[in-house]
Motif scaffolding. Structure first.
Motif, short mmCIF file in Angstrom:
data_model
loop_
_atom_site.label_atom_id
_atom_site.label_comp_id
_atom_site.label_asym_id
_atom_site.label_seq_id
_atom_site.Cartn_x
_atom_site.Cartn_y
_atom_site.Cartn_z
N PHE A 105 2.25 -7.50 -5.43
CA PHE A 105 1.94 -6.72 -4.23
C PHE A 105 3.19 -6.57 -3.37
N SER A 106 3.25 -5.47 -2.65
CA SER A 106 4.18 -5.31 -1.54
C SER A 106 3.31 -4.92 -0.35
N LEU A 107 3.14 -5.86 0.60
CA LEU A 107 2.23 -5.65 1.72
C LEU A 107 2.99 -5.51 3.04
N THR A 108 2.43 -4.71 3.93
CA THR A 108 2.95 -4.55 5.28
C THR A 108 1.81 -4.76 6.26
N GLN A 109 2.00 -5.67 7.21
CA GLN A 109 1.00 -5.93 8.24
C GLN A 109 1.49 -5.38 9.56
N THR A 110 0.65 -4.56 10.21
CA THR A 110 0.92 -4.05 11.55
C THR A 110 -0.30 -4.39 12.39
N GLY A 111 -0.11 -5.35 13.28
CA GLY A 111 -1.27 -5.84 14.04
C GLY A 111 -2.26 -6.48 13.09
N SER A 112 -3.52 -6.03 13.15
CA SER A 112 -4.53 -6.59 12.26
C SER A 112 -4.73 -5.75 10.99
N LEU A 113 -3.95 -4.68 10.82
CA LEU A 113 -4.08 -3.82 9.65
C LEU A 113 -3.03 -4.17 8.60
N VAL A 114 -3.46 -4.22 7.33
CA VAL A 114 -2.55 -4.51 6.22
C VAL A 114 -2.70 -3.39 5.19
N THR A 115 -1.56 -2.84 4.76
CA THR A 115 -1.54 -1.84 3.71
C THR A 115 -0.53 -2.27 2.67
N GLY A 116 -0.70 -1.78 1.46
CA GLY A 116 0.27 -2.13 0.44
C GLY A 116 0.02 -1.46 -0.88
N THR A 117 0.94 -1.71 -1.80
CA THR A 117 0.85 -1.16 -3.15
C THR A 117 1.08 -2.28 -4.14
N TYR A 118 0.66 -2.02 -5.38
CA TYR A 118 0.93 -2.95 -6.47
C TYR A 118 1.00 -2.19 -7.77
N SER A 119 1.72 -2.76 -8.72
CA SER A 119 1.78 -2.19 -10.06
C SER A 119 0.57 -2.72 -10.82
N SER A 120 0.09 -1.94 -11.74
CA SER A 120 -1.06 -2.40 -12.53
C SER A 120 -0.90 -1.97 -13.97
N GLY A 121 -0.50 -2.89 -14.80
CA GLY A 121 -0.47 -2.63 -16.23
C GLY A 121 0.91 -2.40 -16.82
N ASP A 122 0.93 -2.38 -18.12
CA ASP A 122 2.17 -2.24 -18.87
C ASP A 122 2.64 -0.80 -18.97
N GLU A 123 1.85 0.15 -18.51
CA GLU A 123 2.22 1.56 -18.60
C GLU A 123 3.19 1.96 -17.49
N CYS A 124 3.51 1.04 -16.59
CA CYS A 124 4.33 1.37 -15.43
C CYS A 124 5.79 1.54 -15.78
N GLU A 125 6.43 2.42 -15.08
CA GLU A 125 7.88 2.60 -15.18
C GLU A 125 8.44 2.61 -13.77
N PHE A 126 9.40 1.72 -13.51
CA PHE A 126 10.00 1.64 -12.18
C PHE A 126 11.06 2.72 -12.03
#
Length: 180
Positions: free
Chosen positions: A77-98
């Motif tokens: 995960f890469s998460l960002t918290q602003t106040g009480s809100l948290v948003t983020g992204t994550y990779s899922s699976g071997d099909e990913c390409e950075f």
């Protein structure tokens, strides 16, 4: 290699779980077990300096989750918290390409291999919605994570959207993380 960051983080997760001395504990509602991370045995169990007390969820997390009989999976995960809100992204699976970009964002993945997290913090609990897209489709659901006192570990549960939010009380599907 383009997958080197993922391999390094996967190795780090394994090392941290070994160091943590996993045991098992019960989900009181369902009687099932999940790994229990022994925070006291972690070296230098101090809050991460990069995340302030006001935004403990911000940062990079190596997570593991189970999916029924299918097995155990690892996601970052890469998460960002602003106040009480948290948003983020994550990779899922071997099909990913950075694919790096000019912003230095290390969560910029291409293809059908990503997920998002959106939630609200109440005390040490983060509750919200996950959305996961892979080559077979897009899936959604609910999660709840409980942050440890030192801000370095969370333990939680997840369910599919079709099960409904209330299913979090009885699910056996865990989702745990360690800040990296």
């Amino acid at each position: 290699m383009k997958k080197s960051p993922a391999l390094i983080l996967t190795g780090l997760v394994c090392l941290l779980l070994i160091i943590a001395g996993c045991t098992s504990s019960s989900n009181a509602a369902s009687g099932t077990t999940q790994p229990d991370i022994n925070i006291a045995s972690m070296p230098d169990a101090q809050p991460i300096a990069t995340a302030s007390a006001e935004t403990p969820w911000s940062g990079t997390w190596a997570t593991t989750y189970n999916y029924g009989e299918t097995g155990l999976f690892v996601e970052v995960f890469s998460l960002t918290q602003t106040g009480s809100l948290v948003t983020g992204t994550y990779s899922s699976g071997d099909e990913c390409e950075f694919i790096p970009d000019n912003t230095g964002d290390e969560t910029n993945f291409t293809g059908n291999c990503y997920g998002t997290i959106n939630g609200t913090v109440d005390g040490n609990t983060l509750t919200g919605i996950w959305v996961d897209t892979d080559k077979t489709g897009t899936y959604k659901g609910w999660f709840t994570f409980e942050l440890s006192e030192n801000g370095r570990v969370f333990q939680g549960y997840w369910v599919d959207e079709s099960e409904g939010f209330e299913a979090l009380k009885n699910t056996t599907q865990f989702w745990n993380g360690v800040k990296v």
